[in-house]
Scaffold this motif. Structure first.
Motif, PDB file in Angstrom:
ATOM      1  N   SER A  95       0.881  -1.214   0.099  1.00  0.00           N
ATOM      2  CA  SER A  95       0.026   0.078  -0.055  1.00  0.00           C
ATOM      3  C   SER A  95       0.895   1.460  -0.018  1.00  0.00           C
TER       4      SER A  95
ATOM      5  N   GLY B 281       2.553   1.924  -3.479  1.00  0.00           N
ATOM      6  CA  GLY B 281       1.109   2.715  -3.365  1.00  0.00           C
ATOM      7  C   GLY B 281       0.146   2.203  -3.856  1.00  0.00           C
ATOM      8  N   GLU B 282       0.096   0.813  -4.024  1.00  0.00           N
ATOM      9  CA  GLU B 282      -0.901   0.204  -4.519  1.00  0.00           C
ATOM     10  C   GLU B 282      -1.996  -0.423  -3.442  1.00  0.00           C
ATOM     11  N   CYS B 283      -2.508   0.731  -2.633  1.00  0.00           N
ATOM     12  CA  CYS B 283      -3.394   0.259  -1.591  1.00  0.00           C
ATOM     13  C   CYS B 283      -4.787  -0.622  -1.589  1.00  0.00           C
ATOM     14  N   GLY B 284      -5.184   0.020  -3.081  1.00  0.00           N
ATOM     15  CA  GLY B 284      -6.612  -0.597  -3.294  1.00  0.00           C
ATOM     16  C   GLY B 284      -6.420  -2.028  -3.658  1.00  0.00           C
ATOM     17  N   HIS B 285      -5.413  -2.539  -3.912  1.00  0.00           N
ATOM     18  CA  HIS B 285      -5.118  -3.796  -4.198  1.00  0.00           C
ATOM     19  C   HIS B 285      -5.141  -4.710  -2.940  1.00  0.00           C
ATOM     20  N   ARG B 286      -4.948  -4.257  -1.929  1.00  0.00           N
ATOM     21  CA  ARG B 286      -4.786  -5.011  -0.754  1.00  0.00           C
ATOM     22  C   ARG B 286      -4.024  -6.113  -0.595  1.00  0.00           C
TER      23      ARG B 286
ATOM     24  N   ALA C  99      -6.061 -14.268   1.130  1.00  0.00           N
ATOM     25  CA  ALA C  99      -5.912 -12.994   0.524  1.00  0.00           C
ATOM     26  C   ALA C  99      -5.973 -12.686  -1.033  1.00  0.00           C
ATOM     27  N   PRO C 100      -6.499 -11.526  -1.416  1.00  0.00           N
ATOM     28  CA  PRO C 100      -6.806 -11.596  -2.899  1.00  0.00           C
ATOM     29  C   PRO C 100      -5.739 -11.851  -3.856  1.00  0.00           C
ATOM     30  N   VAL C 101      -5.799 -12.665  -4.503  1.00  0.00           N
ATOM     31  CA  VAL C 101      -4.713 -13.378  -5.335  1.00  0.00           C
ATOM     32  C   VAL C 101      -3.953 -12.426  -6.279  1.00  0.00           C
ATOM     33  N   ILE C 102      -4.809 -11.290  -6.803  1.00  0.00           N
ATOM     34  CA  ILE C 102      -3.886 -10.474  -7.512  1.00  0.00           C
ATOM     35  C   ILE C 102      -3.093  -9.520  -6.701  1.00  0.00           C
TER      36      ILE C 102
ATOM     37  N   VAL D 165      -7.301   1.563  -9.708  1.00  0.00           N
ATOM     38  CA  VAL D 165      -7.641   0.243  -8.975  1.00  0.00           C
ATOM     39  C   VAL D 165      -6.742   0.229  -7.933  1.00  0.00           C
ATOM     40  N   GLY D 166      -5.467   0.868  -8.000  1.00  0.00           N
ATOM     41  CA  GLY D 166      -4.304   0.899  -6.869  1.00  0.00           C
ATOM     42  C   GLY D 166      -4.689   1.995  -5.770  1.00  0.00           C
ATOM     43  N   ALA D 167      -6.062   2.586  -5.883  1.00  0.00           N
ATOM     44  CA  ALA D 167      -6.248   3.691  -4.490  1.00  0.00           C
ATOM     45  C   ALA D 167      -7.447   3.222  -3.796  1.00  0.00           C
ATOM     46  N   TYR D 168      -7.391   3.395  -2.486  1.00  0.00           N
ATOM     47  CA  TYR D 168      -8.437   3.007  -1.538  1.00  0.00           C
ATOM     48  C   TYR D 168      -9.518   3.615  -2.198  1.00  0.00           C
TER      49      TYR D 168
ATOM     50  N   GLY E 154     -10.708 -16.004  -6.126  1.00  0.00           N
ATOM     51  CA  GLY E 154      -9.708 -15.401  -5.860  1.00  0.00           C
ATOM     52  C   GLY E 154      -9.383 -13.860  -5.990  1.00  0.00           C
TER      53      GLY E 154
ATOM     54  N   ARG F  13     -11.791 -12.206  -4.475  1.00  0.00           N
ATOM     55  CA  ARG F  13     -12.380 -11.665  -3.148  1.00  0.00           C
ATOM     56  C   ARG F  13     -13.304 -10.389  -3.404  1.00  0.00           C
TER      57      ARG F  13
ATOM     58  N   VAL G 125     -10.085  -3.154  -4.899  1.00  0.00           N
ATOM     59  CA  VAL G 125     -10.859  -2.449  -5.622  1.00  0.00           C
ATOM     60  C   VAL G 125     -11.207  -3.122  -7.237  1.00  0.00           C
TER      61      VAL G 125
END
Lengths: 486, 486
Positions: free
Chosen positions: A306, A311-316, A343-346, B115-118, B314, B316, B345
C-alpha cells in the motif's frame, strides 16, 4: 428508547458495545464531510470557497499524484487476461511490453493457476518463497516461507495477530501514542486493553524506553496481562525512523518481559533521514551475540504493497513474517486465516512483484528505477515544502521530515480558540481541522485521532498531494484563524 | 507445561480461547494432507496409488475446470494497465477486444480513479449504483446504493454483520445444520452462541419451520438472546433451493420474533431445479401486502463473485445489502468496515461486471452468453453424472441435484467401519474421507464439518472437477471399503 428502536432486533443500545467503542478518525466525520464537499463540487456547485478537495487525511498515493509502477501493472494486465500471452509479438512490438514482463506473468500464472482461484490459506507457496528470499537479501539472515502469511494489506495481518493475542478482557498490548488508529480500534473491538506509551516528540518522535517501562509497570499494577508491544517504524503519524539502538532496546525489553513484538514496517522504503533497520535483522544479530537471552523472542513483522513507492493500497496486498512463535500457536493462526479463505490473489501477486522487482540488466529495470526514484524524490520534495511552510506559521512546530508519508506538526491555539471549540463540543484540534476543511477543502486528521499528550495539539497531513498551491491555502487559513481567535 | 512454552509470551494455553474453539473443516487436516500428496506428485513421486489430486473439498471453480468469462477479464486487464486504452486499434484489431470492453474499462476507471487507490469504505459510489440497479431489475423493487456495502467476498460481509450482532456471550444466531462452517467458526471467534436448526433431508434439505421454532424456543429457555437467523439459499452444502413459501415462512418468523435475516445468496445463479427467490423480493412483496407487520424486518442479503458462472473467488469480491436497519446501526457498520479501509478495488470492479454483464445486442454479448451457458450446462451435467454414480453405490443416498456446487450424500457405514474409525480417534465420516483421499486422491469434506443429525453420516463433494474418471475412482473405492468392513 424510541418506538422505532424497539421494533427492530438491532438498535444502537443493543449491538456489540465493543464495536461502538472503537474509534477510527482517519475516515470519520471530517472525511465524510470532505466527501460531501467533493460531491457538491462534482455537481458544479460554486458555493464553496474552494474548487478542489485535497484528501490529506489518508495515505492513498494513487488517489492523488502517484502513478503506478509500469512493470507491476503490465504484469497484472497479463495475468488478468492470460490469452494476451499468446500474442507475444503484439505485446513486444506494439504495446511496449518487455520480455521480462511476459516471463514474470507466465511464472506467476504457474504459481497461482488462475488469479480467480482461491490460493492456499496463507498464500500461494511460490509467492511466499519470493518473500522469504527478499527478507533474506534485505536482512542477511535466512527466512522460511512457512513463517510467511500473505494478507489483505497489513491491516488484515494486524487483525489476525491481535485476534490470537487478545485472550481475555485483561489482555493488554503496548501501543505507541500517537499511533495509527487501527491498533486502538482493533483492541476495542476485541475487548482488550490498549496500554499506551508516549513517543518522545523532543527526540524526533523516537521510542523512549523509560516511557515504555513505565507504561508497562503501570499496566501490570492495574492487573493488565501485557502480552505484546506494537512498534510502527517508520512511524505513522510521526514519520520517525528508529535508530538501531532504539530497535535493540525494544527487543531487549520484549525479551525480558516476554512480549510479542509487532513491528509494523509498511513504510520501510519511505525513509528520508537515516536508514531503515528491520526488527528481524536486529533480532537475528542479537540472537547471534546472546542466543540464550533472545532465543524465544516472538516477532511478527508486517509489510504491505500500500505504501512506499508501490502505493497500491486499493489492491489490498501484504504479508507478515513470524519469528520464534510456538508451532501450536502458528497452527491456530493458520486456521484463523483459513476462515476468510485467502488474501486477494492479485494482491498476492503484487506482493511478489514488490519484493522481486526488475534487476539491473533486465529489460524493465531502467524504467522501473526511474519511476521508483522519481516517486521517492517527489515525496521528499513535497515533504520539505510542507515542512518549510509549517516552520513559518505562527504557533506551529514541526520536526524535519524523516520518512513515511506524513507530517505531524504541533499547533498552539489561543484560549479563545479552545473556548470556541468547547462551545461546539469538539476538541480544539478537531475544531481547527473542521475550520481548515470548511475554508480550504484540505482534509487533515486532528491529533486526537492518533492520541497525543494532554495539553498538546497536533494534526496529521500526508504530503502526497501534488503542487504547493494547497500548502498556500493552509498557510492563509492558519493566519486568518490565528487572527480571528487572537 | 513445557519449558519452551513458558519462555514465550504466547502458547496454546494462553491465546484467545475463542479462536481455538473455532472449527473450519473445509481447510482442515484432510485438505492439508491432500496438499502434501499434491506436492509429492509434483516432485515426481510414484508411491501413491493415484497420479492426481481432485480437490472436491472446496468450491474453487477456476482451480479445476472453469474458465473465466472473457469479457470480465478483458476489462480487468485494461483497468490494471490503463495505457493500453491509448492503443485502441491494437486492442480492437489485433487482440480481439470489443468496443464495449474498452467503454466499460473507461467507465470503471472514471468510477474508481485508480484500482490501486483506496475507495470509499463501503465501496466506490458508482459501483454501488450498478449493484442497486441489478437488484432492482432482479426483484422489481427499488434498491438504494447507500444500503449497499461492497466487501471482500461474502465471507467478509458475514464477518462484519456478525461483529455488529454479537453483543454478549448470550447472543445467539440461528444457523442451519448442515451449514457452511464460516458461520459456526465466526460465532466461536466472537464468543457468541450458535443456535442450530436442522434442515429437512427428507424434503430435499428444505427449511422446516417447526424445527426453527423449536430451536428458537429451546435457546430462549436456555437464556440465549437470539438476534438473527442465517439462511443459505441455494444451500451449502446441501444445494437446496428454497421455495417462495419457505422464504415467506422464514421472514414471517423473523418479523414475529424480531430477528435479523441474514440471507446468504451467493449461489443465486446456480439453480438447476425450481427458481431462485431472493429474500429481498419476497420481503418487499410481503411489505406491500401487510406494511404494518413487516415494516421493521431487518434483512441483510449477501452475494459474491466467487460462485455461480463467475467463479472468481481469488478476486475476493462481494456485497451485502441492508433493508430495514436502524440508521444509527448502519453508522456503526460503516465505521467497522472503515477500519479495514475498503474491499479490494479490482474485486469491486468485478462485482460491477457481474451485476452488469454485456446485454443483448452489445458486441461482447454473444461470447458472454455462450460462456455463461456453457459453464451452467457443464455444472449440471457433472452434477447429474455424480448423482447417478451415488445412486448406484451401496449404502449411499443422495437427493437430485438442485443447485449450488455441491452434493451432500448420506452414507451408511457398517459397525465394523464405525469401530475402526473409533480406534483411529475419528468420526466414521472423517475416517471414510481420509480413506477415500489415501486411496484415490479425491478430497471431500466429511459431514461432521458442516454438522449433521446424530447417527447420520454424510460428505460434501463439489461437482466442479472435469471428466468422470474421478467419479469412477470414488465408486471403486467405495465398493472396496464396503467389502473391507463388511
Amino acid at each position: 428508547m424510541s418506538t422505532t428502536t424497539t421494533l427492530r432486533s438491532l438498535n444502537i443500545d443493543n449491538i456489540n458495545p465493543h464495536v461502538k467503542e472503537a474509534k477510527y478518525a482517519v475516515r470519520g466525520e471530517l472525511a465524510v464531510r470532505s466527501e460531501e464537499y467533493r460531491a457538491k463540487l462534482a455537481k458544479g456547485s460554486t458555493d464553496l470557497p474552494f474548487d478542489k478537495i485535497i484528501s490529506a487525511n489518508i495515505g492513498n498515493p494513487q488517489q492523488l499524484d502517484q502513478k503506478p509502477i509500469t512493470f507491476f501493472r503490465q504484469v497484472l494486465s497479463l495475468i488478468e487476461y492470460p490469452p494476451l500471452l499468446e500474442k507475444e509479438d503484439v505485446l513486444l512490438n506494439q504495446l511496449g511490453y518487455k520480455s521480462d514482463v511476459i516471463a514474470r506473468a507466465k511464472w506467476l500464472l504457474k504459481a497461482v493457476g488462475s488469479v480467480g482461484a482461491y490460493s492456499a490459506s496463507a498464500g500461494a507457496p511460490a509467492l511466499k518463497e519470493s518473500v522469504a528470499k527478499f527478507i533474506e537479501e534485505r536482512d542477511g539472515h535466512p527466512a522460511d516461507p512457512k513463517d510467511i502469511y500473505l494478507s489483505a494489506g497489513a491491516s488484515s495481518g494486524v487483525n489476525t495477530l491481535l485476534h490470537i493475542i487478545c485472550a481475555t478482557p485483561h489482555t493488554g498490548v503496548l501501543v505507541p501514542i500517537p499511533q495509527y488508529p487501527l491498533y486502538t480500534a482493533s483492541l476495542s473491538v476485541l475487548n482488550a486493553r490498549c496500554v499506551p506509551y508516549y513517543l518522545d516528540e523532543a527526540k524526533s518522535w523516537g521510542t523512549d524506553l523509560e516511557a515504555i517501562k513505565e507504561a508497562h509497570k503501570k499496566a501490570i499494577a492495574e492487573g493488565t496481562d501485557v502480552r505484546a508491544i506494537v512498534i510502527i517504524n517508520p512511524g505513522n503519524p510521526t514519520g520517525a525512523s528508529l535508530s538501531e539502538d532504539d530497535v535493540k532496546a525494544v527487543i531487549d525489553f520484549a525479551a525480558q518481559e516476554k512480549l510479542v513484538v509487532m513491528a509494523d514496517e509498511v513504510y520501510q522504503t519511505n525513509v528520508f533521514k537515516g536508514k531503515f533497520h528491520s526488527f528481524k535483522s536486529v533480532l537475528r544479530n542479537l540472537q547471534k551475540e546472546d542466543p540464550e537471552k533472545y532465543k524465544y523472542v516472538e516477532l511478527a513483522s508486517l509489510h504491505s504493497v500500500s505504501k512506499g513507492m508501490v502505493g497500491e493500497c486499493g489492491h489490498r496486498g501484504g504479508y507478515f513474517e513470524l519469528c520464534g512463535f510456538d508451532p501450536a500457536v502458528q497452527e491456530q493462526i493458520y486456521k484463523f486465516v483459513s476462515i476468510s479463505l485467502c488474501a486477494p490473489v492479485i494482491g498476492q501477486c503484487l506482493v511478489e512483484l514488490m519484493v522481486n522487482p526488475p534487476k539491473e540488466g533486465e529489460p524493465s529495470y531502467e524504467l522501473y528505477k526511474q519511476e521508483f526514484d522519481g516517486i521517492f524524490a517527489g515525496l521528499e520534495k513535497r515533504a520539505t515544502a510542507l515542512y518549510e511552510a509549517f516552520k513559518d506559521m505562527e504557533g506551529v512546530e514541526c520536526g524535519v521530515p524523516q520518512g513515511s508519508m506524513y507530517l505531524f506538526p504541533t499547533i498552539t491555539l489561543s484560549d479563545k480558540a479552545v473556548e470556541a471549540a468547547k462551545k461546539e463540543g469538539r476538541s480544539p484540534d478537531e475544531f481547527y481541522a473542521f475550520r481548515l476543511l470548511d475554508a480550504t477543502g484540505v482534509c487533515v486528521v486532528p491529533g486526537a485521532g492518533f492520541g497525543q499528550k494532554e495539553n498538546t495539539l497536533h494534526f496529521r497531513t500526508t504530503f502526497l498531494a501534488p503542487g504547493t498551491e494547497w500548502v498556500g491555502r493552509i498557510r492563509k487559513f492558519h493566519s486568518d484563524f490565528m487572527d480571528e481567535f487572537r
